[in-house]
Write a protein that holds these residues in place. Structure first.
Motif, short mmCIF file in Angstrom:
data_model
loop_
_atom_site.label_atom_id
_atom_site.label_comp_id
_atom_site.label_asym_id
_atom_site.label_seq_id
_atom_site.Cartn_x
_atom_site.Cartn_y
_atom_site.Cartn_z
N LEU A 1 0.83 -1.20 0.00
CA LEU A 1 0.00 0.00 0.00
C LEU A 1 0.87 1.25 0.00
O LEU A 1 0.63 2.17 -0.79
CB LEU A 1 -0.93 0.02 1.22
N THR A 2 1.86 1.32 0.87
CA THR A 2 2.69 2.52 0.95
C THR A 2 3.44 2.75 -0.36
O THR A 2 3.60 3.89 -0.80
CB THR A 2 3.67 2.47 2.13
N SER A 3 3.86 1.69 -1.00
CA SER A 3 4.53 1.81 -2.30
C SER A 3 3.58 2.37 -3.35
O SER A 3 3.92 3.29 -4.10
CB SER A 3 5.07 0.44 -2.72
N ARG A 4 2.37 1.82 -3.42
CA ARG A 4 1.37 2.30 -4.39
C ARG A 4 0.99 3.74 -4.11
O ARG A 4 0.83 4.55 -5.03
CB ARG A 4 0.12 1.42 -4.35
N LEU A 5 0.87 4.07 -2.84
CA LEU A 5 0.51 5.43 -2.45
C LEU A 5 1.61 6.41 -2.84
O LEU A 5 1.33 7.48 -3.39
CB LEU A 5 0.24 5.47 -0.95
N ALA A 6 2.85 6.04 -2.58
CA ALA A 6 3.98 6.92 -2.94
C ALA A 6 4.05 7.14 -4.44
O ALA A 6 4.21 8.27 -4.91
CB ALA A 6 5.29 6.33 -2.41
N ARG A 7 3.92 6.07 -5.21
CA ARG A 7 3.95 6.20 -6.67
C ARG A 7 2.77 7.03 -7.17
O ARG A 7 2.91 7.85 -8.08
CB ARG A 7 3.97 4.83 -7.34
N GLY A 8 1.60 6.82 -6.56
CA GLY A 8 0.42 7.59 -6.95
C GLY A 8 0.58 9.07 -6.65
O GLY A 8 0.24 9.91 -7.47
N ARG A 9 1.11 9.39 -5.47
CA ARG A 9 1.33 10.80 -5.10
C ARG A 9 2.31 11.45 -6.07
O ARG A 9 2.09 12.57 -6.53
CB ARG A 9 1.89 10.89 -3.68
N GLU A 10 3.41 10.76 -6.36
CA GLU A 10 4.41 11.31 -7.29
C GLU A 10 3.80 11.55 -8.67
O GLU A 10 4.02 12.60 -9.27
CB GLU A 10 5.60 10.36 -7.40
N ALA A 11 3.03 10.60 -9.14
CA ALA A 11 2.42 10.74 -10.46
C ALA A 11 1.43 11.91 -10.47
O ALA A 11 1.41 12.69 -11.43
CB ALA A 11 1.73 9.44 -10.87
N LEU A 12 0.63 12.04 -9.42
CA LEU A 12 -0.32 13.15 -9.35
C LEU A 12 0.42 14.49 -9.33
O LEU A 12 0.01 15.44 -10.00
CB LEU A 12 -1.21 13.03 -8.10
N GLN A 13 1.48 14.56 -8.57
CA GLN A 13 2.25 15.82 -8.51
C GLN A 13 2.83 16.17 -9.88
O GLN A 13 2.78 17.32 -10.29
CB GLN A 13 3.36 15.71 -7.47
N ARG A 14 3.33 15.17 -10.60
CA ARG A 14 3.85 15.41 -11.95
C ARG A 14 2.74 15.89 -12.88
O ARG A 14 2.90 16.88 -13.59
CB ARG A 14 4.47 14.14 -12.53
N MET A 15 1.61 15.19 -12.85
CA MET A 15 0.50 15.54 -13.75
C MET A 15 -0.08 16.90 -13.45
O MET A 15 -0.53 17.61 -14.35
CB MET A 15 -0.60 14.48 -13.68
N LEU A 16 -0.09 17.28 -12.18
CA LEU A 16 -0.68 18.56 -11.79
C LEU A 16 0.36 19.68 -11.74
O LEU A 16 0.04 20.80 -11.35
CB LEU A 16 -1.39 18.42 -10.44
N GLY A 17 1.61 19.35 -12.11
CA GLY A 17 2.65 20.36 -12.19
C GLY A 17 3.14 20.87 -10.85
O GLY A 17 3.62 21.98 -10.75
N GLU A 18 3.01 20.05 -9.81
CA GLU A 18 3.41 20.48 -8.46
C GLU A 18 4.72 19.84 -8.03
O GLU A 18 5.21 20.09 -6.96
CB GLU A 18 2.33 20.12 -7.45
N GLY A 19 5.30 19.00 -8.86
CA GLY A 19 6.52 18.30 -8.46
C GLY A 19 7.76 18.90 -9.06
O GLY A 19 8.82 18.31 -9.08
N ASP A 20 7.68 20.14 -9.58
CA ASP A 20 8.80 20.76 -10.28
C ASP A 20 9.69 21.58 -9.37
O ASP A 20 10.40 22.44 -9.84
CB ASP A 20 8.27 21.69 -11.39
N GLY A 21 9.71 21.36 -8.13
CA GLY A 21 10.49 22.27 -7.32
C GLY A 21 11.17 21.60 -6.28
O GLY A 21 11.99 21.49 -5.63
#
Length: 158
Positions: free
Chosen positions: A138-158
């Motif tokens: 679960l924690t692995s899926r959650l971490a990958r999901g959070r990272e993907a959402l941040q990339r898609m929403l443009g919030e992981g660029d910093g």
């Protein structure tokens, strides 16, 4: 149990919308889950939280539906093109639509983990139990999901 199940309905509908996307499919999924929960009430242990058990039923019902769709190529309900019409300001609707689109773009296992933990507020243990997976998975899926959402929403660029 009936009272607790009624209290869970808003959360069940929110979870269903998170994983199904279409409001009609979500409503059908909630109905199927309630029917299954009531039919299997004797399987629920009163010393445990009801939410993880019910969300597990929902997850299994959705997986069953996806398998049936793959076999039959039929939809629960036709696409509702007017589903986003509302009274919220245009900008707020656009943000909500982009978040919904990003969530829908996640692989199913990540979308379910994100929906249960971040949207429904289940603990990692409860979400893992609901999905029938180890907590590490679960924690692995959650971490990958959070990272993907941040990339898609443009919030992981910093």
């Amino acid at each position: 149990m009936h009272e607790q199940l009624c209290e869970l309905l808003p959360r069940m509908r929110r979870f269903a919308r998170s994983i199904a996307g279409d409001p009609h499919d979500a409503d059908d999924l909630v109905q199927v889950a309630v029917e299954r929960a009531l039919a299997r009430a004797s399987q629920w242990r009163a010393d445990r939280e009801l939410a993880p058990w019910v969300f597990g039923i929902m997850k299994n019902a959705w997986v069953d539906e996806l398998r049936a769709r793959t076999r039959s190529r039929q939809l629960f309900a036709p696409e509702d093109e007017g589903g986003q019409v509302g009274t919220a300001p245009v900008e707020a609707r656009m943000v909500a639509m982009s978040v919904e689109a990003a969530l829908a773009a996640l692989p199913e296992e990540q979308r379910m983990a994100v929906a249960l933990v971040l949207i429904e507020g289940l603990s990692y243990r409860e979400a893992a139990d609901a999905l029938g997976i180890p907590i590490g998975t679960l924690t692995s899926r959650l971490a990958r999901g959070r990272e993907a959402l941040q990339r898609m929403l443009g919030e992981g660029d910093g």
